[in-house]
Scaffold this motif. Structure first.
Motif, mmCIF file in Angstrom:
data_model
loop_
_atom_site.group_PDB
_atom_site.id
_atom_site.type_symbol
_atom_site.label_atom_id
_atom_site.label_comp_id
_atom_site.label_asym_id
_atom_site.label_seq_id
_atom_site.Cartn_x
_atom_site.Cartn_y
_atom_site.Cartn_z
ATOM 1 N N LYS A 156 5.280 -0.029 -6.517
ATOM 2 C CA LYS A 156 5.541 1.204 -7.272
ATOM 3 C C LYS A 156 4.934 2.435 -6.595
ATOM 4 C CE LYS A 156 5.812 -0.939 -11.878
ATOM 5 N NZ LYS A 156 5.139 -1.071 -13.205
ATOM 6 N N LEU A 157 4.031 2.226 -5.632
ATOM 7 C CA LEU A 157 3.388 3.360 -4.958
ATOM 8 C C LEU A 157 4.388 4.169 -4.150
ATOM 9 C CD1 LEU A 157 0.107 1.594 -3.739
ATOM 10 C CD2 LEU A 157 0.321 3.252 -5.596
ATOM 11 N N GLY A 158 5.467 3.528 -3.717
ATOM 12 C CA GLY A 158 6.534 4.246 -3.023
ATOM 13 C C GLY A 158 6.456 4.147 -1.513
ATOM 14 N N GLN A 186 -6.446 4.097 -3.295
ATOM 15 C CA GLN A 186 -7.283 4.870 -2.352
ATOM 16 C C GLN A 186 -6.902 4.545 -0.904
ATOM 17 O OE1 GLN A 186 -11.621 5.082 -3.281
ATOM 18 N NE2 GLN A 186 -11.079 3.937 -5.120
ATOM 19 N N SER A 187 -6.723 3.251 -0.604
ATOM 20 C CA SER A 187 -6.354 2.846 0.745
ATOM 21 C C SER A 187 -4.981 3.395 1.118
ATOM 22 C CB SER A 187 -6.356 1.323 0.854
ATOM 23 O OG SER A 187 -6.088 0.919 2.169
ATOM 24 N N TYR A 188 -4.080 3.367 0.152
ATOM 25 C CA TYR A 188 -2.715 3.895 0.350
ATOM 26 C C TYR A 188 -2.781 5.394 0.723
ATOM 27 C CZ TYR A 188 2.019 5.407 -1.052
ATOM 28 O OH TYR A 188 3.282 5.951 -1.072
ATOM 29 N N GLN A 189 -3.610 6.135 0.018
ATOM 30 C CA GLN A 189 -3.726 7.567 0.300
ATOM 31 C C GLN A 189 -4.377 7.830 1.659
ATOM 32 O OE1 GLN A 189 -5.903 8.895 -3.130
ATOM 33 N NE2 GLN A 189 -4.136 8.756 -4.494
ATOM 34 N N ILE A 190 -5.380 7.004 2.008
ATOM 35 C CA ILE A 190 -6.041 7.168 3.302
ATOM 36 C C ILE A 190 -5.077 6.903 4.444
ATOM 37 C CG2 ILE A 190 -7.813 6.178 4.832
ATOM 38 C CD1 ILE A 190 -9.460 5.595 2.283
ATOM 39 N N ARG A 191 -4.215 5.897 4.305
ATOM 40 C CA ARG A 191 -3.305 5.502 5.380
ATOM 41 C C ARG A 191 -2.007 6.290 5.372
ATOM 42 N NH1 ARG A 191 -5.631 3.271 9.338
ATOM 43 N NH2 ARG A 191 -4.104 1.672 9.818
ATOM 44 N N SER A 192 -1.751 7.058 4.304
ATOM 45 C CA SER A 192 -0.498 7.827 4.227
ATOM 46 C C SER A 192 -0.492 8.982 5.232
ATOM 47 C CB SER A 192 -0.312 8.394 2.818
ATOM 48 O OG SER A 192 -0.153 7.344 1.902
ATOM 49 N N ASP A 207 4.268 2.431 8.582
ATOM 50 C CA ASP A 207 4.046 1.387 9.583
ATOM 51 C C ASP A 207 2.569 1.069 9.791
ATOM 52 O OD1 ASP A 207 5.394 -0.494 11.123
ATOM 53 O OD2 ASP A 207 5.006 0.600 12.977
ATOM 54 N N LYS A 208 1.718 1.405 8.811
ATOM 55 C CA LYS A 208 0.289 1.089 8.883
ATOM 56 C C LYS A 208 -0.090 0.204 7.697
ATOM 57 C CE LYS A 208 -0.998 5.615 10.840
ATOM 58 N NZ LYS A 208 -1.816 6.843 10.585
ATOM 59 N N ASN A 209 -0.784 -0.887 7.954
ATOM 60 C CA ASN A 209 -1.279 -1.731 6.864
ATOM 61 C C ASN A 209 -2.264 -0.950 6.002
ATOM 62 O OD1 ASN A 209 0.148 -3.954 7.698
ATOM 63 N ND2 ASN A 209 -1.557 -4.933 8.750
ATOM 64 N N PHE A 210 -2.078 -0.970 4.696
ATOM 65 C CA PHE A 210 -3.090 -0.356 3.828
ATOM 66 C C PHE A 210 -3.735 -1.393 2.905
ATOM 67 C CE2 PHE A 210 0.822 0.100 1.397
ATOM 68 C CZ PHE A 210 0.456 -0.154 0.090
ATOM 69 N N VAL A 211 -3.088 -2.561 2.756
ATOM 70 C CA VAL A 211 -3.713 -3.653 2.014
ATOM 71 C C VAL A 211 -3.068 -4.969 2.456
ATOM 72 C CG1 VAL A 211 -2.120 -3.489 0.053
ATOM 73 C CG2 VAL A 211 -4.378 -4.511 -0.274
ATOM 74 N N GLY A 212 -3.881 -6.016 2.497
ATOM 75 C CA GLY A 212 -3.365 -7.336 2.825
ATOM 76 C C GLY A 212 -3.909 -8.357 1.842
ATOM 77 N N LEU A 213 -3.114 -9.383 1.534
ATOM 78 C CA LEU A 213 -3.500 -10.398 0.568
ATOM 79 C C LEU A 213 -3.505 -11.773 1.231
ATOM 80 C CD1 LEU A 213 -1.288 -9.195 -2.442
ATOM 81 C CD2 LEU A 213 -3.610 -8.491 -1.866
ATOM 82 N N ARG A 238 -7.992 -13.207 -1.514
ATOM 83 C CA ARG A 238 -8.859 -12.304 -0.757
ATOM 84 C C ARG A 238 -8.030 -11.082 -0.373
ATOM 85 N NH1 ARG A 238 -10.411 -15.473 4.200
ATOM 86 N NH2 ARG A 238 -11.160 -13.434 4.873
ATOM 87 N N VAL A 239 -8.484 -9.932 -0.797
ATOM 88 C CA VAL A 239 -7.771 -8.680 -0.527
ATOM 89 C C VAL A 239 -8.529 -7.944 0.567
ATOM 90 C CG1 VAL A 239 -6.875 -6.553 -1.535
ATOM 91 C CG2 VAL A 239 -7.118 -8.608 -2.959
ATOM 92 N N PHE A 240 -7.833 -7.576 1.647
ATOM 93 C CA PHE A 240 -8.524 -6.854 2.714
ATOM 94 C C PHE A 240 -7.897 -5.485 2.953
ATOM 95 C CE2 PHE A 240 -5.315 -9.379 5.002
ATOM 96 C CZ PHE A 240 -4.776 -8.460 5.886
ATOM 97 N N PHE A 241 -8.751 -4.554 3.383
ATOM 98 C CA PHE A 241 -8.353 -3.180 3.647
ATOM 99 C C PHE A 241 -8.790 -2.785 5.055
ATOM 100 C CE2 PHE A 241 -9.443 -3.512 -0.877
ATOM 101 C CZ PHE A 241 -8.278 -3.078 -1.485
ATOM 102 N N THR A 242 -8.009 -1.937 5.710
ATOM 103 C CA THR A 242 -8.415 -1.413 7.016
ATOM 104 C C THR A 242 -9.520 -0.367 6.893
ATOM 105 O OG1 THR A 242 -6.211 -1.825 7.890
ATOM 106 C CG2 THR A 242 -7.597 -0.334 9.149
ATOM 107 N N PRO A 243 -9.459 0.585 5.934
ATOM 108 C CA PRO A 243 -10.564 1.558 5.799
ATOM 109 C C PRO A 243 -11.897 0.866 5.543
ATOM 110 C CG PRO A 243 -8.652 2.267 4.539
ATOM 111 C CD PRO A 243 -8.365 0.872 4.997
ATOM 112 N N ARG A 244 -12.960 1.527 5.921
ATOM 113 C CA ARG A 244 -14.299 0.972 5.749
ATOM 114 C C ARG A 244 -14.821 1.229 4.330
ATOM 115 N NH1 ARG A 244 -13.337 1.895 10.856
ATOM 116 N NH2 ARG A 244 -14.335 0.623 12.478
ATOM 117 N N VAL A 245 -15.844 0.477 3.953
ATOM 118 C CA VAL A 245 -16.408 0.572 2.603
ATOM 119 C C VAL A 245 -16.790 2.010 2.271
ATOM 120 C CG1 VAL A 245 -18.361 -0.099 1.157
ATOM 121 C CG2 VAL A 245 -17.236 -1.822 2.560
#
Length: 449
Positions: free
Chosen positions: A361-363, A443-449, A380-386, A394-401
């Motif tokens: 739904k994020l678009g 948050q990750s979606y916005q960082i990678r957008s 074309d950038k990963n923003f979340v992986g399951l 386990r959910v992983f993100f490219t951005p740092r904590v």
């Protein structure tokens, strides 16, 4: 630093098809090796704040000279990188001279007293240069070389100093100065250092004439060779496997890469030779039939189990059929979401489907199913992986904590663990965590957008 990715690259260059695809092709070398090595070091080549591609490196930016990459951390230049086609000789003085020009011009742009490094690579070797001999003038010889075909655990430790997370420009430069001093004085044994050794030995009552120094240089060299052999011997003893060690635990990265390459090659050969699905036992029988015992690199007391683990987790284009004991078959197509989900229980599948619905739904989101995980991309950038498991996701993100607003402190920093799956993780176990997880995903979606 992602050591797993470096090991993967070390395995790939052993395959003739992979190497031949890059010979005399700089663009392919950059995409297949150099970009990925920079990624392993933590530099996202797709992020313009971290990496500027084809960066202006002309004198006062007046001209067409461009360096292949400029790498930044917190807005500061940390390295320039010049790429060449795979296995191109890097001893060419024209190449190093051009790199020196880029370095000098960048020094003028970045102010003379700033520290940064120059890297020269052909995809196989990664040579690091600095102005250690004379300020603002690039040395003609590298002070560190990392070779994908031949590296040690100590080389990996040194390489980590240049990673995005660890790099400290002043400290690395000072380390290089010390290293260069040791090379110039100890390894090449300068007369000044020979005098120092003589003064510290039992020869203190003799006049340190040039003749005396030259007379004792061969003996000092022999002493250093002996000391070096003792150091190496001690390191070898310390690195011997203990009886409780796990299989392959004490192998160095190159050895691990060769072991993994053997299993991947031999298992695929076994599956390719059959039109039917095969059990792990049947694959192992085919491997034994083809290869002499001494050519099979394993310390595992249960090789059938190893075959099964390789097929389930390590080799991308193999699919498991049925429940334990599984049968295996080669895949000729990409993984689908359905193929991945069929391996998990209904509770985990429902947990996945619920969160997936909100992610889509994020678009402008694309889904990317792979054997180990399902990732979601924006631009074309990963923003979340399951990563689906039997009891949780386990959910992983490219951005740092540090880039997240995480009031409950639920995020796990994995940037230093070399997992190969982003820098940050979250354990998703119940639907009660859904709202909190969604806030992190947005948050990750916005960082990678």
């Amino acid at each position: 630093m992602n050591i797993t990715l470096i090991e993967e690259l070390a395995r790939k260059i052993q395959y003739e098809d992979f190497r031949s695809s890059m010979i005399r092709k700089e663009a392919q070398t950059r995409t297949s090796l150099i970009d990925r090595m920079l990624e392993a070091l933590g530099y996202d080549v797709r992020d313009h704040e971290v990496c500027s591609i084809e960066d202006n490196a002309a004198f006062r930016k007046q001209g067409g000279q461009k360096v292949d990459y400029s790498l930044f951390k917190n807005g500061n230049l940390v390295a320039i990188v010049e790429a060449k086609a795979f296995e191109t000789s890097l001893e060419n003085s024209t190449i190093t001279s051009k790199l020196s020009d880029y370095f000098k011009n960048k020094k003028l742009d970045e102010k003379q007293n700033c520290r940064f490094f120059a890297m020269l690579s052909n995809g196989l070797e990664y040579r690091f240069f600095a102005d250690l001999n004379k300020e603002n003038l690039l040395d003609t010889e590298p002070f560190f070389i990392f070779n994908l075909k031949d590296y040690t655990s100590q080389d990996l430790k040194t390489l980590q100093m240049f990673s995005y997370d660890k790099i400290d420009r002043e400290k690395v430069w000072e380390w290089g100065k010390i290293l260069r001093a040791i090379e110039n004085n100890v390894i090449n044994l300068s007369p000044d250092f020979a005098k120092f050794v003589i003064e510290k030995s039992l020869l203190t009552n003799q006049k340190k004439t040039e003749k005396l120094v030259q007379e004792y240089i061969p003996e000092i060299k022999k002493a250093f060779e002996y000391v070096n052999s003792k150091i190496y011997k001690n390191q070898s003893i310390e690195s011997k496997p203990h009886k409780t060690s796990k299989p392959d635990e004490n192998l160095n990265p190159i050895q691990k890469g060769k072991v993994q390459a053997f299993w991947e090659k031999s298992i695929i050969e076994a599956l390719s030779s059959s039109s039917q699905t095969l059990k792990a036992e049947e694959i192992w029988e085919k491997i034994q039939a083809k290869y002499p015992k001494e050519q099979i690199p394993t310390t595992n007391s249960n090789p059938v189990k190893r075959v099964s683990e390789q097929c389930l987790y390590k080799i991308e284009n193999i699919k498991a059929i049925g429940k334990n004991p599984s049968k295996f078959i080669l895949k000729t197509t990409s993984w689908t979401e359905e193929e991945i989900l069929e391996r998990y229980n209904s509770d985990i599948v429902k947990l996945y489907q619920d969160i997936k619905t909100d992610i889509m739904k994020l678009g402008n989101v694309n889904i990317n199913p792979t054997k180990p995980y399902i990732s979601f991309k924006i631009n074309d950038k990963n923003f979340v992986g399951l990563i689906l498991q039997q009891s949780k996701i386990r959910v992983f993100f490219t951005p740092r904590v540090s880039e997240f607003n995480d009031p409950a402190k639920r995020l796990i920093d994995t940037s230093a663990k070399n997992t190969g799956n982003g820098n940050t993780e979250f354990n998703y176990e119940t639907s009660e965590d859904k709202d909190y997880l969604l806030s992190l995903i947005r948050q990750s979606y916005q960082i990678r957008s």
